[in-house]
Design an enzyme around this catalytic site. Structure first.
Site, short mmCIF file in Angstrom:
data_model
loop_
_atom_site.label_atom_id
_atom_site.label_comp_id
_atom_site.label_asym_id
_atom_site.label_seq_id
_atom_site.Cartn_x
_atom_site.Cartn_y
_atom_site.Cartn_z
CB CYS A 44 -18.29 -1.05 8.82
SG CYS A 44 -17.25 -1.87 10.03
CB CYS A 58 -0.91 -0.01 1.22
SG CYS A 58 -2.05 1.40 1.28
CB CYS A 89 -18.27 -5.78 5.08
SG CYS A 89 -17.39 -4.33 5.71
CB CYS A 104 -1.98 3.99 8.20
SG CYS A 104 -3.09 4.63 6.90
#
Length: 283
Positions: free
Chosen positions: A184, A49, A124, A53
């Site tokens: 969510c 990615c 989800c 983060c």
């Protein structure tokens, strides 16, 4: 009527037994007190990615032991969903380590969503930041929930993530709601935030219109190679974590509150306190 920030701050200051009693009372008003919803999360594309983060093992910027993996084949995902259903999961979440999906990738994911829906499970997905029209594509494929966490308070956010903004996360949530999808959305506790940050974090979630249907509350797991793994920030006090669960339950009474990352490192008695405080969903 949504609680104001000052009211949320007051909840954190309640005596512990009073807070748990109030949370349990709210919980019983909206849910079966002995039911726990089971979800399974599968990483359908792992590692590589572009984002930074500070808690995440899948960032290409950090040196972790997580091997990169291309987008899984549809049949592999369906096999995993069947196994999850057999173990009692009612919701299957597919996560991909992207800043956001490209169109070709999104097409492949929507095929997976349709196939999982055909198994009779709730679906989800957590795919990062969405561009215009992408939430609608997911909705057309039958997606039920989109997961996109706020992670922490607005004030603390820039200490954790530098490659995208807090507002960019809110923008994706707005797109998700606009497409008619359920939300969510939660965060990670124990990343060096203050209690005031936890107050602001819950206030921001509760102010979403409507609040998230699912609220995952994670406890930081320090993964070697990530910036937060070498932080000298002390571990969050376990009772403070339980307080956070209870305040989330009271502030968002109709939401599922999911005990998420960090649960496997918790002793049974701490997990029991979290369920007593209003958690009613797990991965």
């Amino acid at each position: 009527m949504r609680p104001e920030t000052a009211e949320i701050a007051d909840l954190f200051e309640l005596p512990f037994n009073d807070l748990l009693y109030r949370a349990q009372t709210v919980h019983r008003r909206h849910f079966d007190p002995n039911a726990v919803q089971l979800s399974t999360l599968l990483s359908i594309k792992t590692g590589g990615c572009s984002e930074d983060c500070g808690y995440c093992s899948q960032s290409a910027r950090f040196h972790t032991d997580v091997p990169g993996q291309a987008l899984m084949a549809r049949d592999e995902v369906i096999a995993a969903a069947r196994a999850a259903r057999a173990r009692g999961a009612t919701r299957f979440c597919m996560g991909a380590a992207w800043r956001g999906p490209k169109e070709k990738e999104l097409e492949q994911v929507t095929e997976m969503i349709r196939a999982v829906k055909d198994l009779g499970m709730e679906t989800c997905a957590t795919l990062g930041l969405l561009r215009e029209g992408q939430a609608e594509q997911l909705a057309q494929a039958g997606l039920d929930y989109y997961n996109h966490n706020l992670d922490t308070s607005r004030a603390h956010y820039d200490n954790i993530v530098h490659t995208h903004s807090f507002d960019s996360r809110l923008d994706t949530l707005k797109k998700v709601r606009g497409a008619g999808l359920k939300v969510c959305c939660g965060g990670i506790m124990g990343m060096g935030e203050s209690r005031a940050d936890r107050v602001q974090f819950i206030a921001e979630l509760a102010a979403l219109d409507p609040p998230p249907e699912s609220v995952p509350i994670n406890l930081l797991v320090k993964i070697p190679g990530t910036p937060l793994s070498i932080s000298d920030t002390p571990a969050l006090d376990p009772i403070e974590f339980v307080r956070t669960i209870a305040v989330a339950r009271i502030s968002m009474p109709a939401s599922l509150v999911r005990l998420s990352a960090g649960r496997q490192q918790m002793p049974d008695h701490l997990q029991a306190l979290c369920f007593l405080a209003g958690a009613n969903s797990i991965f």
